[in-house]
Enzyme design. Structure first.
Site, PDB file in Angstrom:
ATOM      1  NE  ARG A 134      18.403   9.816   2.687  1.00 20.65           N
ATOM      2  CZ  ARG A 134      18.800  10.925   2.574  1.00 20.65           C
ATOM      3  NH1 ARG A 134      18.712  12.312   1.428  1.00 20.65           N
ATOM      4  NH2 ARG A 134      20.214  11.015   2.845  1.00 20.65           N
TER       5      ARG A 134
ATOM      6  CG  ASP B 142     -10.877   2.201  -6.666  1.00 14.69           C
ATOM      7  OD1 ASP B 142     -11.121   1.509  -5.801  1.00 14.69           O
ATOM      8  OD2 ASP B 142     -10.062   2.200  -7.257  1.00 14.69           O
TER       9      ASP B 142
ATOM     10  CG  ASP C 168     -12.766  -1.092 -10.757  1.00 19.16           C
ATOM     11  OD1 ASP C 168     -11.729  -2.137  -9.968  1.00 19.16           O
ATOM     12  OD2 ASP C 168     -12.248   0.331 -11.179  1.00 19.16           O
TER      13      ASP C 168
ATOM     14  NE  ARG D  42      -4.111  -7.464 -10.585  1.00 26.82           N
ATOM     15  CZ  ARG D  42      -4.414  -6.149  -9.341  1.00 26.82           C
ATOM     16  NH1 ARG D  42      -6.136  -6.087  -9.846  1.00 26.82           N
ATOM     17  NH2 ARG D  42      -3.436  -6.040  -8.589  1.00 26.82           N
TER      18      ARG D  42
ATOM     19  NE  ARG E 293     -17.524 -21.094  10.238  1.00 29.26           N
ATOM     20  CZ  ARG E 293     -17.128 -21.609  11.384  1.00 29.26           C
ATOM     21  NH1 ARG E 293     -16.905 -20.434  11.638  1.00 29.26           N
ATOM     22  NH2 ARG E 293     -15.505 -22.203  11.302  1.00 29.26           N
TER      23      ARG E 293
ATOM     24  NE  ARG F  75      -3.621  -0.743 -10.479  1.00 31.25           N
ATOM     25  CZ  ARG F  75      -4.106  -1.916 -10.837  1.00 31.25           C
ATOM     26  NH1 ARG F  75      -2.747  -2.019 -11.365  1.00 31.25           N
ATOM     27  NH2 ARG F  75      -4.855  -3.068  -9.971  1.00 31.25           N
TER      28      ARG F  75
ATOM     29  CB  THR G 214      -9.789  -3.250  -4.138  1.00 27.03           C
ATOM     30  OG1 THR G 214      -9.022  -2.418  -3.894  1.00 27.03           O
ATOM     31  CG2 THR G 214     -11.099  -2.606  -3.750  1.00 27.03           C
TER      32      THR G 214
ATOM     33  CG  ASP H  27      -6.508   0.733  -5.081  1.00 26.84           C
ATOM     34  OD1 ASP H  27      -5.464   0.775  -3.772  1.00 26.84           O
ATOM     35  OD2 ASP H  27      -6.412   0.324  -6.208  1.00 26.84           O
TER      36      ASP H  27
ATOM     37  N   GLY I 135      -6.951  -8.121  -6.984  1.00 27.59           N
ATOM     38  CA  GLY I 135      -5.471  -7.521  -5.921  1.00 27.59           C
ATOM     39  C   GLY I 135      -5.858  -7.832  -4.371  1.00 27.59           C
TER      40      GLY I 135
ATOM     41  CE  LYS J 292       6.031  20.037  11.268  1.00 32.20           C
ATOM     42  NZ  LYS J 292       6.136  19.095  10.528  1.00 32.20           N
TER      43      LYS J 292
ATOM     44  CD  GLN K  39       0.705   1.358   0.347  1.00 27.23           C
ATOM     45  OE1 GLN K  39      -1.057   1.936   0.162  1.00 27.23           O
ATOM     46  NE2 GLN K  39       1.691   1.286  -0.063  1.00 27.23           N
ATOM     47  NE  ARG K  40      -2.636  -6.420  -3.565  1.00 28.03           N
ATOM     48  CZ  ARG K  40      -2.138  -5.732  -4.491  1.00 28.03           C
ATOM     49  NH1 ARG K  40      -2.105  -5.438  -4.776  1.00 28.03           N
ATOM     50  NH2 ARG K  40      -1.793  -7.473  -5.105  1.00 28.03           N
TER      51      ARG K  40
ATOM     52  CB  ALA L  14     -19.624 -13.960   6.349  1.00 31.28           C
TER      53      ALA L  14
ATOM     54  CB  ALA M 210       0.740  13.884   6.075  1.00 32.03           C
TER      55      ALA M 210
HETATM   56  O1  F6P Z   1      -5.949  -2.430  -6.579  1.00 31.53           O
HETATM   57  C1  F6P Z   1      -5.005  -2.634  -4.991  1.00 31.53           C
HETATM   58  C2  F6P Z   1      -3.702  -2.300  -5.641  1.00 31.53           C
HETATM   59  O2  F6P Z   1      -3.545  -2.671  -4.274  1.00 31.53           O
HETATM   60  C3  F6P Z   1      -3.929  -1.218  -5.732  1.00 31.53           C
HETATM   61  O3  F6P Z   1      -3.462   0.710  -5.680  1.00 31.53           O
HETATM   62  C4  F6P Z   1      -2.066  -1.623  -6.868  1.00 31.53           C
HETATM   63  O4  F6P Z   1      -1.764  -0.488  -7.668  1.00 31.53           O
HETATM   64  C5  F6P Z   1      -2.310  -2.296  -7.834  1.00 31.53           C
HETATM   65  O5  F6P Z   1      -3.397  -3.283  -6.348  1.00 31.53           O
HETATM   66  C6  F6P Z   1      -1.265  -3.325  -7.145  1.00 31.53           C
HETATM   67  O6  F6P Z   1      -1.127  -4.635  -8.406  1.00 31.53           O
HETATM   68  P1  F6P Z   1      -0.297  -5.787  -7.967  1.00 31.53           P
HETATM   69  O7  F6P Z   1      -0.246  -6.369  -6.293  1.00 31.53           O
HETATM   70  O8  F6P Z   1      -0.925  -7.024  -8.719  1.00 31.53           O
HETATM   71  O9  F6P Z   1       0.847  -5.324  -8.898  1.00 31.53           O
END
Ligand code: F6P
Length: 324
Positions: free
Chosen positions: A249, A133, A106, A75, A28, A175, A129, A131, A14, A216, A257-258, A25, A190
């Site tokens: 909702r 993680d 990973d 991938r 260069r 994930r 990534t 994530d 991802g 609330k 987010q990416r 970087a 939150a």
């Molecule tokens: O590994 C990063 C991530 O953003 C995960 O949090 C998410 O589940 C996954 O990629 C989504 O991947 P794709 O864009 O391949 O659906």
């Protein structure tokens, strides 16, 4: 030992904001150390398909501020096979490339480590990534930007949630892990945060919502994508059923987010890690990942980062109860 002269860099898995800063970087820093730097298009897929070209310093001008990856990413199923990895090796060898820098998560590192062992080929990983993680680094490239994207989105959702007295379930990426959910949940105030690392949260959430009555009227509940107790739609349905009069909702933030401009933090970390990766190859420190631990670069064996599990920060987790 002979001095290394040619290295290649690729992005895999991802994409994450800040990957371009890391590529820049690597290029260069590599050039400043007298190396020829090659870019591989579409990750391991491109390595197998021989999509490799030299990158010059000017090729990485004006990219530090951009999200995505100029090298594209993929991938790769084929890289999971020995035959695929052999093709990749031959393509690198035919150009005299002696080291490979892999920017990814990973899954990418598992493939890279296998490749390194099989062909005795020097590899260095840069953690990229959203994530966060990965064991052996406090931060991965893209995590900070993703956090800020989530916080920005949740601030907006809160306006409408509070105007309508609604309960909003907001799903964030991760994930397998709750790093994004935990930190963005705290930063956006939150009312509850549900992550896969903690069990029995749903029961607790129902009790909290039921006990609040008129106190609330709007709530934001952040749920990590990898949450296992129930999916976000089931949770929303449960609240509708069990909390009379609740207006619920669901909002799934997804791939926004990416993307986006990397934060200053991601740009600087990515730049430091890019330099560290080149210097690791030059000093013959192979099959390691460039981690950031306590704000210092630390080289962690790839085998370790793949095998070990990164825990969420338990102090941070404990603090949540006092903030709600
Ligand atoms: O590994 C990063 C991530 O953003 C995960 O949090 C998410 O589940 C996954 O990629 C989504 O991947 P794709 O864009 O391949 O659906």
């Amino acid at each position: 030992m002979e001095k290394i002269k040619r290295v290649a860099v690729l992005t895999s898995g991802g994409d994450a904001p800040g990957m371009n800063a890391a590529i820049r970087a690597v290029v260069r820093s590599g050039i400043s150390h007298g190396l020829k730097v090659y870019g591989v298009i579409r990750g391991f897929e491109g390595l197998i398909g021989n999509e490799i070209k030299q990158i010059l310093s000017t090729d990485v001008s004006n990219i530090i501020q951009t999200g995505g990856t100029i090298l594209k990413t993929a991938r790769s199923e084929e890289f999971m096979t020995a035959a695929g990895r052999l093709k990749a090796y031959e393509n690198l060898k035919s150009r005299g490339i002696e080291g490979l820098i892999v920017i990814g998560g990973d899954g990418s590192f598992a493939g890279a480590n296998q490749f390194a062992k099989e062909h005795n080929f020097p590899v260095v990983g840069i953690p990229g990534t959203i994530d966060n993680d990965l064991y052996g680094t406090d931060y991965t490239i893209g995590y900070d930007t993703a956090l800020n994207t989530v916080v920005d989105a949740v601030d907006k959702i809160r306006d409408t949630a509070s105007s309508h007295n609604r309960i909003f379930f907001v799903e964030v990426m991760g994930r397998e892990a709750g790093f994004i959910a935990l930190r963005s949940g705290i930063a956006s105030g939150a009312e509850a945060i549900l992550i896969p690392e903690v069990e029995g949260q749903l029961k607790k959430l129902m009790k909290t919502l039921a006990g609040r009555g008129e106190i609330k009227k709007s709530s934001i509940i952040i749920v990590a994508e990898g949450e296992r107790e129930a999916n976000i739609w089931e949770m929303a349905e449960l609240v509708r059923k069990e909390i009379p009069g609740s207006d619920v909702r669901v909002s799934i933030l997804g791939h926004i987010q990416r993307g986006g401009r990397p934060t200053a933090y991601d740009r600087v970390s990515a730049s430091r890690m890019g330099i560290a990766a080149v210097e690791a190859l030059i000093s013959h420190q192979y099959n390691v990942m460039t981690g950031l631990v306590n704000n210092k670069i630390s080289l962690v064996p790839l085998s370790k980062t793949i095998k070990m599990h990164k825990e969420v920060n338990r102090d941070l987790l404990a603090s949540v109860n006092q903030l709600i």
